[in-house]
Design a protein around this motif. Structure first.
Motif, PDB file in Angstrom:
ATOM      1  N   VAL A 263      27.616  46.736  13.264  1.00  0.00           N
ATOM      2  CA  VAL A 263      26.986  48.063  13.197  1.00  0.00           C
ATOM      3  C   VAL A 263      27.754  49.055  14.075  1.00  0.00           C
ATOM      4  N   LEU A 264      28.075  48.634  15.282  1.00  0.00           N
ATOM      5  CA  LEU A 264      28.757  49.555  16.198  1.00  0.00           C
ATOM      6  C   LEU A 264      30.131  49.950  15.659  1.00  0.00           C
ATOM      7  N   THR A 265      30.827  49.003  15.066  1.00  0.00           N
ATOM      8  CA  THR A 265      32.131  49.329  14.480  1.00  0.00           C
ATOM      9  C   THR A 265      31.945  50.356  13.362  1.00  0.00           C
ATOM     10  N   GLY A 266      30.896  50.103  12.558  1.00  0.00           N
ATOM     11  CA  GLY A 266      30.635  51.016  11.442  1.00  0.00           C
ATOM     12  C   GLY A 266      30.292  52.416  11.913  1.00  0.00           C
ATOM     13  N   LEU A 267      29.639  52.504  13.060  1.00  0.00           N
ATOM     14  CA  LEU A 267      29.178  53.817  13.545  1.00  0.00           C
ATOM     15  C   LEU A 267      30.267  54.565  14.310  1.00  0.00           C
ATOM     16  N   ASP A 268      31.352  53.889  14.575  1.00  0.00           N
ATOM     17  CA  ASP A 268      32.375  54.456  15.445  1.00  0.00           C
ATOM     18  C   ASP A 268      32.784  55.864  15.003  1.00  0.00           C
ATOM     19  N   GLY A 269      32.687  56.805  15.929  1.00  0.00           N
ATOM     20  CA  GLY A 269      33.133  58.167  15.638  1.00  0.00           C
ATOM     21  C   GLY A 269      32.072  59.068  15.028  1.00  0.00           C
ATOM     22  N   VAL A 270      30.902  58.536  14.694  1.00  0.00           N
ATOM     23  CA  VAL A 270      29.841  59.369  14.118  1.00  0.00           C
ATOM     24  C   VAL A 270      29.138  60.144  15.238  1.00  0.00           C
ATOM     25  N   GLY A 271      28.831  61.413  14.985  1.00  0.00           N
ATOM     26  CA  GLY A 271      28.073  62.223  15.937  1.00  0.00           C
ATOM     27  C   GLY A 271      28.925  62.681  17.105  1.00  0.00           C
ATOM     28  N   SER A 272      28.315  63.507  17.977  1.00  0.00           N
ATOM     29  CA  SER A 272      29.067  64.033  19.106  1.00  0.00           C
ATOM     30  C   SER A 272      29.110  63.035  20.255  1.00  0.00           C
ATOM     31  N   ARG A 273      28.135  62.083  20.266  1.00  0.00           N
ATOM     32  CA  ARG A 273      28.071  61.142  21.372  1.00  0.00           C
ATOM     33  C   ARG A 273      27.152  60.000  20.990  1.00  0.00           C
ATOM     34  N   GLN A 274      27.351  58.845  21.604  1.00  0.00           N
ATOM     35  CA  GLN A 274      26.477  57.707  21.288  1.00  0.00           C
ATOM     36  C   GLN A 274      26.069  56.982  22.569  1.00  0.00           C
ATOM     37  N   GLU A 275      24.824  56.488  22.552  1.00  0.00           N
ATOM     38  CA  GLU A 275      24.391  55.576  23.617  1.00  0.00           C
ATOM     39  C   GLU A 275      24.008  54.278  22.935  1.00  0.00           C
ATOM     40  N   VAL A 276      24.439  53.154  23.492  1.00  0.00           N
ATOM     41  CA  VAL A 276      24.095  51.881  22.863  1.00  0.00           C
ATOM     42  C   VAL A 276      23.131  51.114  23.762  1.00  0.00           C
ATOM     43  N   LEU A 277      21.934  50.797  23.235  1.00  0.00           N
ATOM     44  CA  LEU A 277      20.973  49.979  23.958  1.00  0.00           C
ATOM     45  C   LEU A 277      21.001  48.575  23.362  1.00  0.00           C
ATOM     46  N   SER A 278      20.133  47.686  23.855  1.00  0.00           N
ATOM     47  CA  SER A 278      20.204  46.285  23.425  1.00  0.00           C
ATOM     48  C   SER A 278      19.867  46.137  21.943  1.00  0.00           C
ATOM     49  N   ASP A 279      18.963  46.981  21.435  1.00  0.00           N
ATOM     50  CA  ASP A 279      18.528  46.788  20.051  1.00  0.00           C
ATOM     51  C   ASP A 279      18.851  47.968  19.138  1.00  0.00           C
ATOM     52  N   ARG A 280      19.448  49.030  19.716  1.00  0.00           N
ATOM     53  CA  ARG A 280      19.709  50.180  18.859  1.00  0.00           C
ATOM     54  C   ARG A 280      20.822  51.055  19.423  1.00  0.00           C
ATOM     55  N   ALA A 281      21.433  51.808  18.512  1.00  0.00           N
ATOM     56  CA  ALA A 281      22.414  52.808  18.921  1.00  0.00           C
ATOM     57  C   ALA A 281      21.770  54.173  18.741  1.00  0.00           C
ATOM     58  N   ILE A 282      21.994  55.073  19.703  1.00  0.00           N
ATOM     59  CA  ILE A 282      21.421  56.413  19.612  1.00  0.00           C
ATOM     60  C   ILE A 282      22.580  57.384  19.421  1.00  0.00           C
ATOM     61  N   ILE A 283      22.522  58.115  18.316  1.00  0.00           N
ATOM     62  CA  ILE A 283      23.640  58.986  17.965  1.00  0.00           C
ATOM     63  C   ILE A 283      23.181  60.437  18.079  1.00  0.00           C
ATOM     64  N   TYR A 284      23.896  61.222  18.857  1.00  0.00           N
ATOM     65  CA  TYR A 284      23.518  62.611  19.074  1.00  0.00           C
ATOM     66  C   TYR A 284      24.367  63.525  18.211  1.00  0.00           C
ATOM     67  N   GLY A 285      23.752  64.609  17.752  1.00  0.00           N
ATOM     68  CA  GLY A 285      24.501  65.581  16.958  1.00  0.00           C
ATOM     69  C   GLY A 285      23.676  66.833  16.775  1.00  0.00           C
ATOM     70  N   GLU A 286      24.204  67.796  16.032  1.00  0.00           N
ATOM     71  CA  GLU A 286      23.467  69.040  15.821  1.00  0.00           C
ATOM     72  C   GLU A 286      22.598  68.953  14.575  1.00  0.00           C
ATOM     73  N   ASP A 287      22.999  68.126  13.619  1.00  0.00           N
ATOM     74  CA  ASP A 287      22.299  68.109  12.347  1.00  0.00           C
ATOM     75  C   ASP A 287      22.071  66.663  11.917  1.00  0.00           C
ATOM     76  N   ALA A 288      20.818  66.234  11.893  1.00  0.00           N
ATOM     77  CA  ALA A 288      20.488  64.845  11.596  1.00  0.00           C
ATOM     78  C   ALA A 288      20.891  64.467  10.177  1.00  0.00           C
ATOM     79  N   GLU A 289      20.815  65.452   9.271  1.00  0.00           N
ATOM     80  CA  GLU A 289      21.133  65.149   7.878  1.00  0.00           C
ATOM     81  C   GLU A 289      22.594  64.704   7.749  1.00  0.00           C
ATOM     82  N   GLN A 290      23.450  65.461   8.445  1.00  0.00           N
ATOM     83  CA  GLN A 290      24.875  65.098   8.438  1.00  0.00           C
ATOM     84  C   GLN A 290      25.081  63.698   8.996  1.00  0.00           C
ATOM     85  N   LEU A 291      24.368  63.420  10.091  1.00  0.00           N
ATOM     86  CA  LEU A 291      24.512  62.106  10.720  1.00  0.00           C
ATOM     87  C   LEU A 291      24.079  61.016   9.754  1.00  0.00           C
TER      88      LEU A 291
END
Lengths: 326, 276
Positions: A263-291
């Motif tokens: 999953v993390l490999t797949g998400l690489d580069g998406v959004g302006s920033r990411q935080e990875v917790l034990s069970d989920r990745a949190i992806i930040y951006g301006e527009d959720a639809e784009q994400l």
């Protein structure tokens, strides 16, 4: 008089001119207990009429800071002025003008609801008649009008909390300090307390509160500082902080333990920033639809995907790498 | 500024409040709180009066008949009941003050957050110490008065100086209450509180309470004179038997110093414990 308590004299900008008066000024404020540093050289100002918050997890130093401001805990180092007085030399003078709502209710459990208010007013040196006049208004404010003769011990958690808040107003304080005002209350009781606190802010009173609930901070605070490990890591209005540290919208991608790397490999580069917790990745951006589009286009094997607005929780995570409630 | 109407809040920090109460005033507020509570618990009052009176009867009708007369403080013989009664008053003043300031305060320090609430107001640890001891001595006053009435009825008062035995008992109460409160701030568990009983019993028995000091050998006499209860007993006994001399002022001074030192330590220790 209706159920609302009408303000008679409230702070208004006209009173203070352009520059709002600072009720609390802290510089390099430090508190140590036997070698353990609870508060480590923090600086902040609280202006008249604002709701100022300390947001942080348990153990961040919020309560220690509040106790120093309340003039019940000596400052180890640095400078602190409260209501233009020095807590070291004029603690009683400061306390005379503060309302304090401690983290744990400390009502006088042997006395009735009304007697709790009466006795407390007397501790402030108020005249008997003066206190008696004030009790009905405060009971009404706390929505306990018909409970005045009840013992405190039979009240619900929410009622006790409202009584403690009403008690903090007995001396018509210049500023009210609230340490974790709604911790331990059920959602309905919390909303009632918030409603009472908003009533106070409408009357222009200055509130200083600590919380580890981001929704509480967002609901109530005009301005807040984020605390972690005895220090201040950020300062601003809830909206400013979210905009600056979290962005607008958030995509939470939950994954099963075995899928984490894929999953993390797949998400690489998406959004302006990411935080990875034990069970989920949190992806930040301006527009959720784009994400969302980006994530689905990459065919990521997520257990679930959730879109939400960025919150102070995200700010805290960004700043400290940890959650607010642990 | 006026406090009329439905105004809950002051708003701005500049508009200042009324004065900060002085210590005596602050302490009186704590007495007032306890008084409000005591309106429902008069039974406690009753037991404090009844207990020493029962002792007094036991000594008058029992032990007193057996012993007959003893040598009073000024060398003249007095009945044993008249000799022992002032000691019972002194011992009851000691016990009342010590139990109040140890067991009761220990409970409040440990389980109640009452003092935290008080200290968030302009009240100080000194106010709390003075207020709590003052309250226990208000009760002490009631007990002492009741006891003196019974002594009078039983014909055990030999002199009008006896009136001063009441303030003497209150002075004792302040002295023992202050030291008790200072000691309790060091206690960590209920087990530690048993030490209080361990200290009180020998004081009660050996402070020249039930027999004159001169029955002891010289060395033991000097040791006994270190006992605060001894000074209380000697003071009150001198007053009820009318054996009044300048020496009594020495006992007053001992108890007064004990009250002041105990009070200073108690307030300081309370501050360290309650205002970390």
């Amino acid at each position: 008089m209706g159920s609302e308590v009408r303000p008679v004299s409230a702070w208004s900008p006209a009173d203070a001119g352009d520059e709002r008066e600072s009720l609390v000024v802290a510089r390099g404020l430090t508190k140590r207990f036997d070698g353990f540093t609870a508060v480590n050289g923090i600086a902040f100002d609280v202006s008249a009429g604002e709701v100022f918050g300390f947001l942080g997890p348990n153990g961040a130093g919020k309560t220690s800071t509040m106790r120093m401001v309340a003039a019940v805990s000596p400052v180890t180092e640095g400078s602190l002025r409260v209501l233009d007085r020095d807590p070291a030399s004029d603690g009683a003078g400061i306390r005379a003008q503060l309302g304090v709502v401690p983290q744990e209710n400390n009502l006088d459990e042997e006395l009735s609801v009304a007697d709790n208010l009466y006795v407390y007013g007397r501790y402030f040196g108020m005249r008997r008649s003066q206190v008696r006049d004030r009790i009905p208004d405060l009971l009404e404010f706390a929505q306990l009008t018909d409970r005045g003769d009840d013992k405190v011990t039979v009240l619900s958690g929410g009622m006790k909390r409202r009584l403690v808040i009403a008690r903090a107003l007995i001396n018509t304080p210049s500023m009210v300090l609230l340490d974790e005002p709604t911790t331990g209350l059920d959602p309905q009781a919390r909303h009632l307390v918030w409603d009472r606190l908003r009533e106070l802010t409408r009357q222009g009173v200055t509130l200083l509160l600590t919380t580890h609930y981001m929704d509480e901070a967002e609901q109530l605070c005009d301005r807040l500082v984020v605390m972690s490990d005895g220090g201040i890591v950020a300062e601003g209005s809830p909206r400013q902080l979210i905009a600056e540290y979290a962005g607008r919208e958030v995509l939470e991608v939950r994954f099963l333990p075995g899928d984490r790397d894929a999953v993390l490999t797949g998400l690489d580069g998406v959004g302006s920033r990411q935080e990875v917790l034990s069970d989920r990745a949190i992806i930040y951006g301006e527009d959720a639809e784009q994400l969302t589009t980006a994530v689905s286009r990459r065919g990521v094997e997520a257990a679930s995907v959730l879109v939400r607005r960025a919150s102070l929780e995200d700010v805290f995570l960004r700043l400290t790498g940890r959650g607010l409630i642990e | 500024m006026s406090h009329s109407g439905t105004r809950l809040l002051r708003g701005s920090g500049k508009s200042s409040v009324g004065g900060v109460p002085t210590h005596a005033l602050g302490a009186s507020r704590i007495v007032e709180r306890n008084l409000r509570l005591a309106r429902n618990s008069w039974v406690v009052f009753l037991s404090g009066v009844v207990e020493p009176v029962i002792y007094l009867f036991a000594i008058d009708v029992g032990l007193g008949r057996l012993v007959g007369d003893v040598v009073g403080p000024d060398g003249t013989p007095v009945s044993y009941a008249a000799f022992a009664a002032p000691a019972l008053l002194a011992a009851s003043a000691m016990n009342g003050a010590v139990y109040e300031s140890t067991f009761n305060i220990f409970f409040k320090l440990r389980y109640g957050k009452l003092y935290d609430a008080m200290l968030a107001t302009p009240l100080t640890p000194s106010d709390v110490a003075l207020g709590e001891i003052g309250w226990s001595q208000l009760r002490g006053l009631a007990y002492a008065c009741a006891f003196m009435v019974v002594m009078g009825v039983m014909g055990l008062i030999a002199s009008p100086w006896a009136v001063l035995a009441i303030p003497a008992a209150i002075l004792m109460g302040f002295a023992f209450g202050a030291v008790g409160m200072a000691v309790v701030t060091f206690m960590r568990s209920w087990v530690d509180l048993d030490m209080v009983n361990l200290a009180l019993l020998p004081l009660f028995l050996f402070s020249a309470t039930f027999y004159p000091l001169d029955v002891y050998p010289r060395a033991l006499q000097l040791l006994t004179q270190l006992s605060p209860l001894y000074h209380g007993v000697a003071l009150i006994r001198g007053l009820t038997l009318g054996a009044v001399g300048w020496g009594l002022l020495g006992h007053v001074a001992f108890l007064a110093v004990m009250a002041v030192l105990g009070g200073v330590v108690a307030a300081r220790r309370l501050a360290r414990r309650l205002l970390p």
